[in-house]
Design an enzyme around this catalytic site. Structure first.
Site, PDB file in Angstrom:
ATOM      1  N   GLU A 132      40.218  16.728  35.547  1.00 27.77           N
ATOM      2  CA  GLU A 132      41.098  15.767  36.206  1.00 27.77           C
ATOM      3  C   GLU A 132      40.599  14.336  36.025  1.00 27.77           C
ATOM      4  O   GLU A 132      41.363  13.445  35.679  1.00 27.77           O
ATOM      5  CB  GLU A 132      41.193  16.076  37.709  1.00 27.77           C
ATOM      6  CG  GLU A 132      42.155  17.192  38.062  1.00 27.77           C
ATOM      7  CD  GLU A 132      43.607  16.770  37.948  1.00 27.77           C
ATOM      8  OE1 GLU A 132      43.871  15.583  37.698  1.00 27.77           O
ATOM      9  OE2 GLU A 132      44.483  17.626  38.099  1.00 27.77           O
ATOM     10  N   SER A 133      39.316  14.106  36.273  1.00 30.18           N
ATOM     11  CA  SER A 133      38.818  12.739  36.359  1.00 30.18           C
ATOM     12  C   SER A 133      37.448  12.531  35.734  1.00 30.18           C
ATOM     13  O   SER A 133      36.888  11.444  35.853  1.00 30.18           O
ATOM     14  CB  SER A 133      38.723  12.335  37.836  1.00 30.18           C
ATOM     15  OG  SER A 133      37.796  13.191  38.515  1.00 30.18           O
TER      16      SER A 133
END
Length: 442
Positions: A132-133
């Site tokens: 995701e990040s």
């Protein structure tokens, strides 16, 4: 016999050439810029999930990888197939990136595990912030998804996260982890399958349910062709990330030490506290203290008696205790205490509003060419001849070359607007991670 051998050789050569070209394209698609893991800006959108070329021929099936995946499988099915293998190849080759992920996991994984356990959802979900990040609390995607778990504004609000002029709890590792765990519990209750719940986290339960209906199946790999492109890659990338994080030594990946490799304490404050002043009292760099407390926008912790706020600090030594006590209890922070709720920062929503606003206020002109009449011009711009007459105060149909005509106006009615057919449109707000206002035709 000789003819058959020649045909077989040609087929093998063709397949090898195709696979070579496919791998070259993957390498090009995989060439993204290095990620700064502690920076405050983030320009990508799940940049740890590069696009891969779909290939119907699985030519590098690896039984060893399959065995390793089977050995670490718990609650979430860790399927092994070509798509998963592609991402294993990619992540295992990114030794620097995955080494940083291993270093950051020592700090973040206990936080994620506590939140996931509280909602009784699989601990394997702790690996999702990698894709995701890249486990960057300050990550902001191109559409506005924010924080370790990449929450969109509306979904964050639905799951109790607060965004105002002082704080963005999507960047708070603890608060956001509990919100993500609650989302997964709801998604699994709705869909009844963990791979589908993970897909829904990326594209929303609405898209997953539509894919289920089209595929007449509730198996992720069966509905995968009917999902958005990013989501098709999202689940295989998640499985590959689990594999690499569990088997780093098999690929010569070593954990890298991070800022978070320190012992920390948590304190609750019921008054306003300046993070720069606290960093000075702690004898540490301001930027390091911001990294430990990424959700505070103004570098001010706006605690109150009704709503105390959390501050993460390194373990305190007695030498610094007096200065720390002064900052936490006696220092006055000169700033307005008014709390203003943040507005929706979904960039897709703002783009849509801007487009609608521009289209409403746009006035277009056309310079009449030789041989043109109102019928030709009306057809060119998809409007009615009568509209052209009204907008340009024409009493008849006569126009001359070089004349400047208004051909689009705020009050204009397009042939394609659907007014003649009687079609109407309503607005709805789709629920799910990527909820947006959209139009639905009745």
């Amino acid at each position: 016999m000789k003819r058959n051998v020649l045909i077989l050789s040609f087929c093998v050569f063709t397949i090898a050439a195709f696979n070579s070209r496919a791998q070259q394209k993957i390498n090009r698609l995989d060439s993204i810029s290095p990620i700064s893991f502690l920076s405050t800006t983030y320009s990508g959108d799940t940049t740890a999930v590069p696009e891969v070329l779909e290939n119907p021929l699985f030519y590098n099936y690896n039984f060893t990888y399959k065995k390793r995946l089977d050995s670490i499988q718990r609650d979430i099915p860790l399927s092994y197939n070509e798509s998963v293998q592609r991402y294993i190849d990619i992540y295992s080759s990114r030794k620097d990136m995955m080494g940083k992920m291993l270093g950051l996991s020592e700090y973040y994984f206990p936080i994620f595990e506590n939140a996931l356990k509280a909602y009784n959802v699989p601990a394997e979900l702790k690996f999702l912030p990698i894709i995701e990040s890249s486990m960057n609390s300050h990550a902001i995607s191109r559409v506005g998804a924010t924080g370790l778990w990449q929450f969109m504004f509306s979904t964050a609000k639905d799951y109790g996260l607060n965004m105002d002029n002082f704080v963005d709890e999507r960047k708070d590792p603890i608060q956001a982890s509990y919100a993500a765990a609650a989302y997964f519990k709801d998604a699994y209750k709705n869909l009844g399958d963990w791979l589908l719940a993970i897909a829904a986290y990326n594209c929303g339960t609405g898209n997953v349910n539509r894919a289920i209906a089209k595929a007449h199946s509730r198996d992720f790999w069966a509905i995968r062709p009917f999902l958005p492109q990013e989501t098709r890659n999202y689940v295989p990338a998640f499985i590959a990330a689990i594999y690499v994080m569990n088997c780093p030594d098999k690929h010569h990946i070593k954990a890298q030490k991070s800022l978070f490799a320190i012992k920390t304490d948590t304190i609750q404050v019921s008054r306003f506290v300046s993070l720069p002043e606290l960093a000075q009292a702690l004898a540490m760099e301001e930027s390091d203290l911001y990294t430990l407390n990424p959700s505070y926008k103004k570098k001010i912790v706006n605690g109150s008696a009704d709503q105390p706020k959390r501050i993460i600090i390194p373990k305190v030594s007695l030498v610094n205790f007096a200065g720390i006590y002064e900052v936490l209890n006696n220092n006055v922070v000169e700033t307005s205490t008014e709390v203003i709720l943040a507005s929706n920062d979904d960039r897709r929503l703002h783009k849509k509003r801007k487009e609608v606003s521009e289209s409403r206020h746009a006035v277009k002109y056309h310079k009449v060419g030789a041989g043109q009449n109102l019928n030709v011009i009306a057809d060119q711009y998809h409007v009615e001849v009568q509209d052209l007459k009204v907008w340009n105060n024409l009493k008849g149909s006569n126009i001359v070359p070089g004349q400047r005509l208004i051909v689009s106006q705020k009050s204009g009615i397009s042939k394609d607007a659907g007014t003649k057919s009687g079609k109407k449109y309503i607005s709805y707000k789709a629920k799910g991670k990527n909820g947006l206002r959209a139009s639905e035709r009745l």
